[in-house]
Design a protein around this motif. Structure first.
Motif, short mmCIF file in Angstrom:
data_model
loop_
_atom_site.label_atom_id
_atom_site.label_comp_id
_atom_site.label_asym_id
_atom_site.label_seq_id
_atom_site.Cartn_x
_atom_site.Cartn_y
_atom_site.Cartn_z
N ALA A 139 0.12 -51.13 21.37
CA ALA A 139 -0.14 -52.54 21.67
C ALA A 139 -1.50 -52.74 22.32
N SER A 140 -2.32 -51.69 22.34
CA SER A 140 -3.64 -51.78 22.97
C SER A 140 -4.58 -50.80 22.29
N PRO A 141 -5.88 -51.06 22.35
CA PRO A 141 -6.85 -50.08 21.84
C PRO A 141 -6.74 -48.72 22.54
N TYR A 142 -6.36 -48.72 23.81
CA TYR A 142 -6.16 -47.45 24.51
C TYR A 142 -5.07 -46.62 23.81
N GLY A 143 -3.91 -47.23 23.57
CA GLY A 143 -2.84 -46.52 22.89
C GLY A 143 -3.25 -46.10 21.49
N GLU A 144 -3.97 -46.97 20.80
CA GLU A 144 -4.43 -46.65 19.45
C GLU A 144 -5.38 -45.46 19.47
N SER A 145 -6.27 -45.40 20.47
CA SER A 145 -7.23 -44.30 20.54
C SER A 145 -6.52 -42.97 20.74
N LYS A 146 -5.45 -42.96 21.51
CA LYS A 146 -4.69 -41.73 21.72
C LYS A 146 -3.99 -41.30 20.42
N TYR A 147 -3.48 -42.26 19.70
CA TYR A 147 -2.83 -41.93 18.43
C TYR A 147 -3.85 -41.38 17.43
N MET A 148 -5.04 -41.92 17.44
CA MET A 148 -6.10 -41.42 16.55
C MET A 148 -6.40 -39.95 16.84
N VAL A 149 -6.37 -39.58 18.12
CA VAL A 149 -6.61 -38.18 18.48
C VAL A 149 -5.45 -37.30 18.01
N GLU A 150 -4.23 -37.79 18.14
CA GLU A 150 -3.09 -37.02 17.62
C GLU A 150 -3.26 -36.76 16.13
N CYS A 151 -3.78 -37.74 15.41
CA CYS A 151 -4.01 -37.55 13.96
C CYS A 151 -5.09 -36.50 13.70
N ILE A 152 -6.16 -36.50 14.50
CA ILE A 152 -7.18 -35.46 14.36
C ILE A 152 -6.56 -34.08 14.54
N LEU A 153 -5.71 -33.94 15.56
CA LEU A 153 -5.08 -32.65 15.84
C LEU A 153 -4.17 -32.21 14.70
N ARG A 154 -3.50 -33.17 14.07
CA ARG A 154 -2.63 -32.81 12.94
C ARG A 154 -3.44 -32.17 11.82
N TRP A 155 -4.62 -32.73 11.54
CA TRP A 155 -5.46 -32.18 10.47
C TRP A 155 -6.15 -30.89 10.91
N ALA A 156 -6.46 -30.78 12.20
CA ALA A 156 -7.06 -29.54 12.70
C ALA A 156 -6.09 -28.37 12.56
N ASP A 157 -4.80 -28.66 12.68
CA ASP A 157 -3.79 -27.62 12.46
C ASP A 157 -3.67 -27.29 10.98
N LYS A 158 -3.54 -28.33 10.14
CA LYS A 158 -3.35 -28.10 8.71
C LYS A 158 -4.50 -27.31 8.09
N ILE A 159 -5.72 -27.61 8.50
CA ILE A 159 -6.89 -27.03 7.84
C ILE A 159 -7.44 -25.81 8.58
N TYR A 160 -7.42 -25.84 9.93
CA TYR A 160 -8.03 -24.76 10.70
C TYR A 160 -7.04 -23.93 11.50
N GLY A 161 -5.78 -24.34 11.53
CA GLY A 161 -4.78 -23.56 12.24
C GLY A 161 -4.78 -23.73 13.74
N LEU A 162 -5.43 -24.78 14.26
CA LEU A 162 -5.43 -25.05 15.70
C LEU A 162 -4.07 -25.63 16.10
N LYS A 163 -3.29 -24.87 16.84
CA LYS A 163 -1.97 -25.32 17.25
C LYS A 163 -2.09 -26.21 18.49
N SER A 164 -1.36 -27.30 18.49
CA SER A 164 -1.49 -28.26 19.58
C SER A 164 -0.13 -28.80 20.01
N THR A 165 -0.09 -29.19 21.26
CA THR A 165 1.03 -29.94 21.80
C THR A 165 0.49 -31.23 22.38
N CYS A 166 1.05 -32.35 21.96
CA CYS A 166 0.68 -33.66 22.52
C CYS A 166 1.78 -34.06 23.51
#
Length: 328
Positions: A139-166
């Protein structure tokens, strides 16, 4: 182990630094010190005055050592300000995180723990506890920005194998029980320190934003989780982060209304809290309560500070001892 902590001079980051040190790990901190406090970092901890938006300066830090993991806290974090300055928030939080995650992939970092937020779920009013499978509707750009980072991490795992916990915190609160660190924001926007300061006569009467929410007493309900318990969750997340990336909602699992926070501060302090009603703030949902059963089941984490009064006691002790906060 050797861990890099971004935003380690901030409220949650500084408590995680203490938890890592207490566990016997080596810690290095990156912070631009715009909102963080140098005095929140123990004197013997290596620190770098670097803004993550500066790709090359950040790269220079990561290139110097082998890292067992990165814990990322550095971000702009005020919901109301993000609505006033949406592009500033989206650019800063997204680009800084993108730089960092890209460099973690470049330098073969294997583990990444991200300081996310319950603001991902800040859309429609909810009454039930929120699990990880709940729909994401910032409901805010702040929340949206955090979700955008979660999406980056998802692709960093799929392509580069960087394991993450959000770790999606609900309302971080309290202070280190040994009084080594506490909460000091400028401006302060969090309810518990504002309420304590009002009780101590350090600020005008507390403003309660909205008395007409669909809750039993008309005020917002929030799930408060102690900052030391949050720090412990990071330790557990690192220990369990091996084969798959994941996300955990992090809270006590019980909500307290704004009026109940006032009552708790009055019990703990023995003082009356002066307050007055104010208009609702944009982006504030009526109820945010976590279902934290997944992290408990998968890591064994459970909050030790499991009542509001226990949380308020540590916050009050720190603010009473540090009337002017850090660096003052």
């Amino acid at each position: 182990m050797r861990y890099l902590v971004t935003g380690g001079a901030g409220y949650i980051g500084s408590h995680v630094v203490l938890a890592l040190l207490d566990a016997g790990h080596e810690v290095v901190v990156i912070d631009n010190f715009i909102t963080g406090h140098r005095d929140a970092i123990p004197k013997d901890v290596e620190q770098h005055d670097v803004d993550l938006l500066d790709y090359h300066a950040t790269s220079n830090v990561l290139a110097k050592k082998r890292w067992d993991g990165v814990l990322h806290f550095a971000a702009l974090s005020l919901v109301g300000e993000s609505i006033e300055k949406p592009f500033h928030y989206l650019r800063n939080n997204y680009q800084a995180s993108l730089n960092l995650i890209q460099l973690c992939s470049k330098y073969a970092v294997e583990k990444f723990v991200f300081s996310s937020t319950a603001a991902l779920f800040g859309g429609p009013d909810r009454c039930e506890a929120i699990s990880e499978t709940a729909s994401i509707q910032p409901a805010s750009p702040y929340g949206e920005s955090k979700y955008m980072v979660e999406c980056i991490l998802r692709w960093a795992d799929k392509i580069y194998g960087l394991k993450s916990t959000c770790l999606r915190y609900f309302n971080a609160a309290g202070a280190d029980p040994f009084n080594r660190a506490g909460e000091d924001h400028s401006p302060e926007t969090h309810l518990i320190p504002l309420t304590i300061d009002a009780a101590l006569g350090r600020r005008p009467p507390l403003q309660l934003f909205g008395l007409d929410y669909p809750t039993p007493d008309g005020t917002c309900i929030r799930d408060y989780v102690h900052v030391t318990d949050i720090a412990e969750a990071h330790i557990r997340a690192l220990e369990c982060l091996n084969e798959k990336s994941t996300a955990f909602n992090l809270g006590n699992g019980r909500g307290y209304s704004n009026l109940e926070v006032i009552q708790s501060v009055e019990r703990v302090s023995g003082r009356r809290v002066p307050w007055e009603p104010a208009m609702r703030r944009l982006g504030d949902p009526a109820v945010l309560v976590a279902d934290s059963s997944r992290i408990k089941r998968e890591t064994g984490w459970s909050p030790r500070f499991d009542t509001l009064d226990k949380i308020v006691e540590t916050a009050f002790a720190w603010r009473a001892k540090h009337p002017y906060g850090y660096d003052k």
